[in-house]
Write an enzyme that holds these catalytic residues in place. Sequence first.
Site, short mmCIF file in Angstrom:
data_model
loop_
_atom_site.label_atom_id
_atom_site.label_comp_id
_atom_site.label_asym_id
_atom_site.label_seq_id
_atom_site.Cartn_x
_atom_site.Cartn_y
_atom_site.Cartn_z
N SER A 122 4.40 3.30 -1.36
CA SER A 122 3.19 4.11 -1.47
C SER A 122 3.06 4.62 -2.90
CB SER A 122 3.24 5.29 -0.49
OG SER A 122 3.23 4.83 0.84
N HIS A 127 -4.70 1.66 -15.04
CA HIS A 127 -4.56 1.17 -16.41
C HIS A 127 -5.96 0.99 -16.99
CE1 HIS A 127 -0.32 0.26 -15.55
NE2 HIS A 127 -0.76 -0.25 -14.42
N CYS A 150 1.68 2.97 2.82
CA CYS A 150 2.28 2.50 4.06
C CYS A 150 2.15 3.62 5.09
CB CYS A 150 3.73 2.09 3.87
SG CYS A 150 4.81 3.38 3.22
#
Length: 272
Positions: A122, A127, A150
């Site tokens: 998780s 970026h 998750c």
Amino acid sequence: MMLGLENKLKLYGFNNLTKTLSFNIYDVCYAKSEREQKDYIAYIDEQYNSERLTNILCDVTKMIGAHVLNISKQDYDPQGASVTILISEETLAVKEIDKSCNLGQIDILNTRDTIVGHLDKSHVTVHTYPEYHPDNSIATFRVDIDVSTCGEVSPLNALNYLIGSFDSDIITIDYRVRGFTRDVDGKKLFIDHKITSIQDYIDENTLKRYDAMDINVYQSNIFHTKMLIKEIELQNYLFNRDVYEIKPKQRLEIENNLRKEMIEIFSGTNIY
């Protein structure tokens, strides 16, 4: 539409499904001179520095109902920034958290020149990629965001917020579900919510502004949507210049060049 909060499936043990949202936006700008191009890159670099991106990702973490364990962020020279946040679905006691995690405490972050961390199932990452070419009068800026969770948490819950956080001419969104969990009878479940299109989770007013298309592979739980802005209001694409300073014929030429650039980015193909 919220996922993972209502109409819960009765599961055996932990929900082992991994849900990943990959979100890319492109901002296009007309910058004719080398000075304008460099000024645009500097503006974008300041506008979307690692501090602001960290705040956006922390908001995303709250929206999907997760908790920050660790933040890693960095601004780059000459341009660009990256942020990674390790998250957990449930609140953990401090004694249960690895000592390498900073819990997103700003005072800790400010004591370091470079901050690094580790990833987990998780996590949230971003970026930035500013770009221009000296022979081209168009500069672009791409933001790449990945939200991977998750358990019951779904990254789709933050989709509208992410779209609203950036000026987006082209948007590409990928969503996939991997792994399996089991119900109480031991039957495997390869997805725990209904979905036919990512567009179902995007605000209607947002969709009206874009041409959108889907490429979905339902049997593999892969969903892809890409969006292209419909209308170009030229003033919004000029950097440090007023539209009325430009002759009508040149305005039309600039709009055509902007549209060509957007179409190529949208299609992922060199067309013109």
